[in-house]
Design a protein around this motif. Sequence first.
Motif, short mmCIF file in Angstrom:
data_model
loop_
_atom_site.label_atom_id
_atom_site.label_comp_id
_atom_site.label_asym_id
_atom_site.label_seq_id
_atom_site.Cartn_x
_atom_site.Cartn_y
_atom_site.Cartn_z
N ALA A 85 0.85 -1.19 0.00
CA ALA A 85 0.00 0.00 0.00
C ALA A 85 0.88 1.23 0.00
O ALA A 85 1.97 1.22 0.54
CB ALA A 85 -0.92 0.01 1.21
N SER A 115 -2.74 4.49 1.05
CA SER A 115 -4.15 4.30 0.73
C SER A 115 -4.69 3.15 1.56
O SER A 115 -3.95 2.24 1.94
CB SER A 115 -4.30 3.97 -0.75
OG SER A 115 -5.60 3.51 -1.04
N LYS A 116 -5.99 3.16 1.82
CA LYS A 116 -6.58 2.03 2.51
C LYS A 116 -6.76 0.83 1.58
O LYS A 116 -7.04 -0.26 2.04
CB LYS A 116 -7.91 2.41 3.16
CG LYS A 116 -9.05 2.75 2.21
CD LYS A 116 -10.28 3.14 3.02
CE LYS A 116 -11.46 3.46 2.15
NZ LYS A 116 -12.64 3.82 2.94
N ARG A 122 -5.19 -1.88 -0.61
CA ARG A 122 -3.93 -2.58 -0.80
C ARG A 122 -4.05 -3.55 -1.96
O ARG A 122 -5.14 -3.91 -2.37
CB ARG A 122 -3.58 -3.35 0.46
CG ARG A 122 -3.35 -2.46 1.66
CD ARG A 122 -3.08 -3.27 2.88
NE ARG A 122 -2.85 -2.41 4.02
CZ ARG A 122 -1.88 -2.58 4.88
NH1 ARG A 122 -1.04 -3.59 4.74
NH2 ARG A 122 -1.73 -1.77 5.89
N GLU A 169 -7.93 -3.78 5.89
CA GLU A 169 -7.29 -3.44 4.62
C GLU A 169 -6.66 -4.69 3.99
O GLU A 169 -6.79 -4.91 2.78
CB GLU A 169 -6.21 -2.37 4.83
CG GLU A 169 -6.80 -1.01 5.17
CD GLU A 169 -5.75 0.03 5.52
OE1 GLU A 169 -4.53 -0.28 5.44
OE2 GLU A 169 -6.14 1.15 5.88
#
Length: 153
Positions: A6, A9-10, A12, A137
């Motif tokens: 990642a 960002s949330k 992945r 995530e």
Amino acid sequence: MLGLAACGSKFRSYDGPEVTQLLVVKSERRLYLLHNAEVLKTYDIGLGFAPSGHKQYEGDGRTPEGMYFIDRRNPSSKYHLSVGVSYPNEFDRALASELGKRPGGDIFIHGRGPSWKKTMPKDWTAGCIAVDDRDIEQIYAMVQDGTPILIRP
């Protein structure tokens, strides 16, 4: 190496072995992501606010038990990210009907989101399976729709 990545960002990416099944053991408060018989990842979980027993009807605060499937995902969840569990099934609808109740729905594996506080109890959801935001995530990236999930007592 599992191959999660990642960049702030949330969302992945994942390029490791396929997750072929999820296993929740409620008594252990653990979620296992499996590739066949191999455990790929293990997570600590929180459950519904009434964690013992199978979910019988909407509002009972229990997390369902049985075989389900991951059937949807919500990238805009108020709990960071979430993946849906196919509750209720035929058995669940019949059980709730016998009790004169609705079975409910919207059971998810989800994060905690911004409103979660450290003072909240371990089992705080309305019947969902809660993990840390970083954990959801990984789960969101690793698990595909249609993957079976077995939820055991």
